[in-house]
Design an enzyme around this catalytic site. Structure first.
Site, short mmCIF file in Angstrom:
data_model
loop_
_atom_site.label_atom_id
_atom_site.label_comp_id
_atom_site.label_asym_id
_atom_site.label_seq_id
_atom_site.Cartn_x
_atom_site.Cartn_y
_atom_site.Cartn_z
NE ARG A 60 35.50 20.41 21.89
CZ ARG A 60 36.00 20.28 23.31
NH1 ARG A 60 35.89 21.84 24.08
NH2 ARG A 60 35.67 19.57 23.90
N GLY A 61 31.85 19.56 23.35
CA GLY A 61 31.55 19.57 24.71
C GLY A 61 30.00 19.69 24.80
NE ARG A 102 29.64 15.71 18.14
CZ ARG A 102 30.98 15.63 19.14
NH1 ARG A 102 31.11 17.04 19.46
NH2 ARG A 102 31.75 15.25 19.32
CD GLN A 206 38.50 16.86 20.37
OE1 GLN A 206 39.41 16.53 20.31
NE2 GLN A 206 37.67 16.94 20.38
CG ASP A 247 30.90 13.30 25.82
OD1 ASP A 247 31.87 13.17 26.39
OD2 ASP A 247 30.54 15.02 25.24
CG ASN A 257 35.26 12.15 28.32
OD1 ASN A 257 34.73 13.01 28.35
ND2 ASN A 257 36.06 12.73 28.62
CE LYS A 258 36.45 13.73 21.96
NZ LYS A 258 35.50 13.25 20.60
O1 MRU Z 1 33.78 15.79 20.64
P1 MRU Z 1 33.84 16.68 21.71
O2 MRU Z 1 35.17 17.97 21.88
O3 MRU Z 1 32.17 17.75 21.68
O4 MRU Z 1 34.35 15.82 23.13
C1 MRU Z 1 34.26 16.64 24.22
C2 MRU Z 1 34.01 15.58 25.53
O5 MRU Z 1 34.79 15.03 25.26
C3 MRU Z 1 34.35 16.26 26.77
O6 MRU Z 1 35.06 15.59 27.97
C4 MRU Z 1 33.06 16.18 27.61
O7 MRU Z 1 31.74 16.35 26.22
C5 MRU Z 1 33.06 16.73 28.83
S1 MRU Z 1 32.52 18.85 28.23
C6 MRU Z 1 32.46 19.29 30.15
#
Ligand code: MRU
Length: 357
Positions: A60-61, A102, A206, A247, A257-258
């Site tokens: 993820r990320g 995703r 996370q 993201d 972002n998250k």
């Molecule tokens: O749902 P996730 O864990 O994939 O979400 C990730 C994030 O929101 C990160 O902050 C984002 O992808 C930046 S990663 C360098």
């Protein structure tokens, strides 16, 4: 800045993604659903396993899922070769399928678009090799991108003692080092006393599971807090800066972002704390004028009602579970990219830095 030292620290972590073998090889991922309790690997030997790994957050990320998807096209070609099926057809089908894994991180589509060009251009003889080389090139480019983000961002944390981050935008979210954490790793080399507050990051943790794990492993002092504690921490004057990843960033600088990032930006503004977003150019979506059009992933209700197998919400309650939120550009002090700093954050400066105009 001594980039060798930064490299040494980040390399104490196991690789997030590895290609194992030749053109008929497979993708090996550290299984992030199991961290920090178990350090085990998940092997993707089929495109279905690659899709599943992205969807279930084994990997993820934003940058990491783009790299994983790129390798997923090679996995599909390997399967087609073993089954004596049409490899090009399999690769194109894999690209379409992986694009459904995703919806929010645009890096996924950025990587798959590049894979599609290679699949369409390569001859039958060179297809498998060129696709694998392209996936490896995307992986390598991300290493350089993360390093550049760290170099550009570290000066912004000059004199900061306590930095807060949300989710995981570190080595586990990219090839190595990450985006927000690349800035922190680079700043930590200059200021070893730098201390990081990691938001727990409900519902999938996370921050508590992944950011705390990789920072502790890298020798960076880290404190985990529940998401709802950040405001009181800032009120107490204990946060000098916030650095998060992204993201997808629209052309005006609005950044997805998250979930939980947006309230953090509001609280940071209220308390006069600088709020930085760190992201590669591949996270910018040139087709969206602002953040209103960013697709926000809605995830399974059970992630909220039954996190990690334990029921925490009453039977019969409805559940709200968006995975991301959008922080308006006006709340972002600066965006740290591999191409430089965008400050103030507005459409003209975004275009200037990432070459949209
Ligand atoms: O749902 P996730 O864990 O994939 O979400 C990730 C994030 O929101 C990160 O902050 C984002 O992808 C930046 S990663 C360098």
């Amino acid at each position: 800045m001594n980039s060798e030292l930064v490299k040494t620290k980040a390399s104490t972590l196991p690789p997030t993604l590895q290609w194992v073998g030749g053109i008929d090889g497979f993708l090996r991922l550290i299984d992030q659903t199991k961290l920090p309790v178990e350090e085990v690997y998940f092997d993707c030997n089929s495109v279905e396993q690659t899709h599943d790994a992205i969807y279930r957050l084994v990997v993820r990320g934003a940058p990491a899922i783009g790299i994983a998807a790129a390798y997923g096209v090679s996995v599909a070609i390997g399967t087609a070769m073993k089954e004596q099926a049409d490899a090009r057809k399999a690769a194109l089908a894999a690209i379409d399928y992986l694009a459904t894994s995703r919806p929010t991180a645009v890096n996924l589509f950025w990587a798959l678009d590049q894979m599609r060009v290679v699949v369409n251009e390569a001859t039958d003889q060179e297809l498998a090799d060129r696709v694998l080389q392209k996936a490896k090139a995307i992986h390598e480019q991300d290493r350089q991108t993360c390093a550049a983000i760290g170099q550009h961002g570290a000066p912004l944390l000059n004199g900061c003692r306590n930095v807060l981050t949300h989710c995981n935008a570190g080595a586990l979210a990219a090839s190595e080092k990450g985006t927000a954490l690349a800035v922190i790793y680079a700043a930590h080399e200059l200021q070893p006393e730098l201390h990081v507050y990691a938001d727990e990051t409900r519902p999938l943790l996370q921050g508590a599971r992944l950011t705390a794990w990789e920072l502790a492993r890298s020798g960076v002092d880290v404190t985990v807090l529940c998401d709802n504690m950040a405001a009181s921490l800032m009120q107490a004057g204990k946060v000098d800066a916030v650095v998060v990843g992204a993201d997808r960033i629209a052309a005006n600088g609005d950044a997805a972002n998250k979930i939980g990032t947006y309230p953090l930006a509001i609280v940071a503004r209220h308390h006069g704390v600088p709020f930085y977003v760190a992201a590669p150019v591949s996270t910018f979506d040139r087709t969206l004028a602002d953040g209103a059009g960013i697709p926000i992933e809605q995830r399974d209700a059970r992630e909220v009602s039954h996190p990690y197998g334990t029921q925490t919400a009453a039977d019969g309650a409805n559940i709200y579970n968006p995975a991301f939120d959008v922080t308006p550009a006006e709340l972002i002090t600066a965006i740290i990219t591999d191409q430089g700093i965008i400050q103030p954050v507005n459409a003209a400066n975004v275009a200037k830095t990432i070459g949209l105009s």
